[in-house]
Design a protein around this motif. Structure first.
Motif, PDB file in Angstrom:
ATOM      1  N   VAL A   1      -1.955   4.813   0.788  1.00 18.36           N
ATOM      2  CA  VAL A   1      -1.844   3.775   1.829  1.00 18.36           C
ATOM      3  C   VAL A   1      -3.185   3.110   2.136  1.00 18.36           C
TER       4      VAL A   1
ATOM      5  N   LEU B   1      -3.109  -0.571   2.133  1.00 18.90           N
ATOM      6  CA  LEU B   1      -2.288  -1.062   3.233  1.00 18.90           C
ATOM      7  C   LEU B   1      -3.052  -0.985   4.551  1.00 18.90           C
ATOM      8  N   VAL B   2      -3.773   0.124   4.739  1.00 17.59           N
ATOM      9  CA  VAL B   2      -4.562   0.264   5.967  1.00 17.59           C
ATOM     10  C   VAL B   2      -5.645  -0.813   5.984  1.00 17.59           C
TER      11      VAL B   2
ATOM     12  N   THR C   1      -4.235  -4.072   6.904  1.00 17.69           N
ATOM     13  CA  THR C   1      -3.857  -4.095   8.315  1.00 17.69           C
ATOM     14  C   THR C   1      -5.085  -4.312   9.193  1.00 17.69           C
TER      15      THR C   1
ATOM     16  N   TRP D   1       0.247   4.181   9.445  1.00 14.24           N
ATOM     17  CA  TRP D   1       0.591   4.321   8.021  1.00 14.24           C
ATOM     18  C   TRP D   1       0.713   5.777   7.596  1.00 14.24           C
TER      19      TRP D   1
ATOM     20  N   ALA E   1       5.075   4.742   0.545  1.00 14.92           N
ATOM     21  CA  ALA E   1       4.997   3.891   1.740  1.00 14.92           C
ATOM     22  C   ALA E   1       4.984   2.411   1.350  1.00 14.92           C
TER      23      ALA E   1
ATOM     24  N   SER F   1       1.648  -4.960   5.916  1.00 18.47           N
ATOM     25  CA  SER F   1       0.468  -4.753   6.760  1.00 18.47           C
ATOM     26  C   SER F   1       0.490  -5.736   7.940  1.00 18.47           C
TER      27      SER F   1
END
Lengths: 500, 98
Positions: A348, A351-352, A355, A369, A384, A391
Motif C-alpha cells: 500500500v 497508495l499511501v 493519499t 490503508w 488493497a 487514494s
C-alpha cells in the motif's frame, strides 16, 4: 494430512530460482509497427511480420533495446557489447512463425543482483538475489481451448488463436539459484518480485500489471536435506500472477516436495500450474524428454552492439531506486521500521503516498490503508490496490475526519460504502444519511435524558468517580444512533456535572 | 564422411512433426551425410582469422523508431487461415487427453 511447514524447514533447505517475464510498454511491437494496446478485438493488431507470413522481415524496435538496457543497469548487470537474437524452434500454435525470436547464448545483460529486505522475527533481514541474465524476446499469442470440460488444453477439441499479443516485446529476467533463504524462501520470493516490480514501474518501461499478465513469474523450487550440497530435483510453477500467489506457490511446492521425499518418492522435473483457489499446483508438461529448441542465430536480424555512449546516456537517465525513495518517505513521514515494513508487505506504499500527496496527514492516511482497508482486502482475499477505493477517496475521508464532520466510526461506514460500490464518499454520506451530530444543544438534550434515566450514575460522576461516566456516554451514543463524536459527548457531560 | 545417424534423423523428423517411413529414414541419413560433408568443406576454407557470423553483411544496430503503423484488418489477417471462429485462427486439438 498435509505436512506442516515447520516440519519441512526442520529437515530440508529450499533452493529457489525465479524467472520473471515483463511485457515492455512500447507503443509498437518488438519487430513490427503493430499496436500493443491491451484488450483490443481479436486479431486487429497483426501484420505479415508478426503473423510470420513468407517474405516479411523483422526490424528491431530501438526503444525496446533502450528499455532492456535500463532494466539491466537498474539490476546492476553488465551490458554485453555484442548480442544477438536467436530462433527458438517449436511447434505450438501460440507463435504463427513456428519459432519465437529470443536470445540464447548472447543475452543483452548479464551478472547482476538485486537486494531485497524482508521483515523477520529477528527484525529486517537483507538477501542478495543474483541475476544470471536479462534477455529480450517476444510474447506469444493467446489461446482459447474449446470443448472439453475445463477450458484447459487437455481434453480440448480445438483451440482458437488471437495473435494481438504475439510479438509484443518481452524481457525475461532470470536469477541464479538462490540458496540460503531457509524458512524465509516464500517471503524472499515475494519480496524479489515486489522489488523488481517497483524498479520496473520506476523505470517506466512496463505497466507491470500482474493481473493482466504484463508481469509474470515462474517459480523454480527444489529441496535438499539440510547439510547436503547436491541440489534436489526442481519443479517450475508457471505464470503465477500475484505477489501473494508467488509466496503461496513457493510454500505449497516446498510442502509437496517434502511429502514426496519423506515417502521416499522422487520429485518429477516438470512444469506445474498454480491454482489461485486452492493454492495448489497440478502438473503441466513433463520435462523428462528434454526440450530441443534447436536454437540458432536469427539470420533476419543484425546484431545489437550498444555503444558506451548509449549505455552512459541511459545510466544517467535512471530514476532513483525504490529503496532510496522508501527511505526518503520513511523520514518525511516519521514512520517506525515495523510500520514501514507492514506497508510494503501489504503493498500500500504507493497508495499511501498518493493519499498524502492529496493533502492527507501521513499517519492518518497510513492507518486507513493498513487498518480498515487492509482488513477488508484480507477478508475478500485480494490486494488493497484491487479494491474499488482510490487514494482520492481516502484523502477525502481523512479531510472530513479532520474537519470533525466524520468520526472514525462513521468514516468506516463510508469506507465500506465506497468498497461496496455505492459511490464516492460525499455520495455515500448523503445516501446513507451519515452526519456527525455536533450541535451542542441537541447533544445536551440527549445528555440530560441520560442523566435523568440513571441519576445514581450521575451522582457517582459528580462525586469524582469519572469511570462511571462511560455508562452515560454510552446512553448518549445510543440515543444519537452513534452519530455523535464520543469525545465531544464526554467533554459536555463532564462539564455539565461539574467535573471539567 | 559426416556422422549423422539414423536415430538423429528420426529425432529431427519427430521434432519437425514429419512422419517418415523406415526406408525414408535409411535413405535420408545417407543423403544428409553427403550434404553435411559438402557444407563441412566451407569450414576448411575459414581459418582462425575468420569469425563465425550469422549475417552476410557486417551490419549492426539497425533499429526502427517505436511508432505504430497500420495493421492488417482481421479479415486480411485471417484470409489465409484454413479455419476460423470468433475472429480467431482455429487450430486442431493441440494435446490429447492425458
Amino acid at each position: 494430512m498435509a505436512l506442516k511447514y515447520e516440519d519441512v524447514i526442520a529437515k530440508y533447505e529450499p533452493v529457489l530460482g525465479l524467472e520473471v517475464h515483463v511485457e515492455l510498454g512500447t507503443e509498437s511491437k518488438m519487430f513490427c509497427g503493430c499496436n500493443t494496446v491491451f484488450g483490443a478485438a481479436p486479431n486487429t493488431q497483426t501484420c505479415p511480420v508478426c503473423l510470420g507470413l513468407p517474405g516479411s522481415l523483422p526490424v528491431v524496435n530501438g526503444k525496446a533495446i533502450e528499455y532492456t538496457i535500463a532494466i539491466g543497469l537498474a539490476l546492476n548487470c553488465s551490458i554485453a557489447p555484442f548480442s544477438r537474437f536467436a530462433r527458438k524452434n517449436y511447434f505450438y500454435p501460440d507463435m504463427p512463425k513456428n519459432f519465437q525470436t529470443s536470445q540464447y547464448d548472447e543475452p543483452i545483460c548479464v551478472n547482476g543482483y538485486l537486494d531485497v529486505t524482508i521483515d523477520t522475527e529477528e527484525g529486517p533481514k537483507e538477501f542478495r538475489i543474483e541475476i544470471e541474465r536479462v534477455h529480450m524476446e517476444e510474447d506469444t499469442g493467446k489461446s482459447l481451448h474449446m470443448g472439453g470440460a475445463t477450458g484447459r488444453i487437455h481434453g480440448a477439441d480445438y483451440s482458437l488463436l488471437d495473435y494481438n499479443r504475439a510479438g509484443i516485446p518481452l524481457v525475461e529476467i532470470v536469477t541464479k539459484i538462490i540458496p540460503g533463504t531457509g524458512k524465509y524462501a516464500p517471503e524472499v520470493a515475494r519480496a524479489y518480485v515486489s522489488e523488481l516490480r517497483d524498479i520496473l514501474r520506476g523505470l517506466g518501461v512496463s505497466d507491470v500489471k500482474m493481473e493482466q499478465g504484463s508481469l509474470r513469474c515462474d517459480a523454480n523450487v527444489s529441496l535438499r536435506p539440510i547439510g547436503v550440497e547436491k541440489l534436489g530435483t526442481r519443479s517450475e510453477t508457471k505464470n503465477v500472477n500475484s505477489l501473494r500467489s508467488v509466496e503461496r506457490a513457493v510454500r505449497g511446492e516446498m510442502i509437496r516436495h517434502a511429502e514426496l521425499l519423506n515417502k521416499g518418492e522422487k520429485v518429477v522435473q516438470e512444469t506445474r500450474h498454480f491454482h489461485e483457489d486452492t493454492g495448489l499446483t497440478t502438473p503441466g508438461r513433463s520435462k523428462e524428454q528434454a526440450e530441443d529448441y534447436r536454437y540458432f542465430p536469427e539470420p533476419d536480424l543484425v546484431p545489437v552492439a550498444p555503444t558506451p555512449e548509449l549505455i552512459e546516456k541511459i545510466k544517467k537517465s535512471l530514476p532513483e531506486k525504490p529503496s532510496v525513495r522508501r527511505k526518503k518517505l520513511q523520514e518525511a513521514w516519521q514512520v517506525p521500521d515495523k510500520e514501514m515494513a507492514a506497508m510494503i508487505n501489504a503493498d500500500v506504499l504507493d497508495l499511501v503516498e498518493a493519499t498524502v500527496k492529496l493533502g492527507a496527514d501521513p499517519t492518518r492516511a497510513r492507518s486507513w490503508w493498513l487498518g480498515e482497508i487492509a482488513r477488508l482486502a484480507n477478508e475478500k482475499g485480494v490486494a488493497a490496490a484491487e479494491l474499488p477505493i482510490s487514494s482520492a477517496d481516502v484523502a477525502e475521508i481523512v479531510a472530513l475526519i479532520e474537519k470533525g464532520e466524520l468520526t472514525d466510526k462513521l468514516a468506516r461506514q463510508v469506507v465500506d460504502g465506497v468498497i461496496a460500490g455505492e459511490g464516492r464518499p460525499a455520495e455515500i454520506i448523503k445516501s446513507r444519511g451519515i452526519q456527525v451530530v455536533s450541535d451542542d444543544s441537541a447533544l445536551m438534550v440527549a445528555i440530560e435524558k441520560a442523566i435523568a434515566a440513571q441519576p445514581d450514575v450521575a451522582e457517582k460522576v459528580k462525586g469524582g468517580h469519572l469511570p462511571a461516566a462511560g455508562a452515560l456516554i454510552g446512553a448518549v451514543m445510543k440515543e444519537t444512533k452513534g452519530q455523535a463524536d464520543a469525545a465531544k459527548v464526554r467533554e459536555l457531560l463532564l462539564k455539565h456535572l461539574g467535573q471539567a | 564422411m559426416s556422422n549423422i545417424s539414423r536415430d538423429d534423423v528420426a529425432n529431427l523428423a519427430k521434432l519437425a512433426r514429419i512422419d517418415m517411413s523406415d526406408s525414408e529414414l535409411d535413405h535420408l541419413s545417407n543423403e544428409l551425410a553427403v550434404i553435411l560433408d559438402a557444407v563441412a568443406r566451407v569450414q576448411e576454407v575459414a581459418g582462425a582469422d575468420v569469425p563465425p557470423t550469422s549475417h552476410p553483411l557486417p551490419l549492426k544496430n539497425v533499429f526502427r523508431a517505436d511508432e505504430v503503423r497500420p495493421s492488417l484488418t482481421p479479415e486480411e489477417a485471417l484470409s489465409g487461415a484454413p479455419a476460423q471462429e470468433e475472429q480467431r485462427f482455429k487450430v486442431p486439438q493441440i494435446l490429447g487427453e492425458e
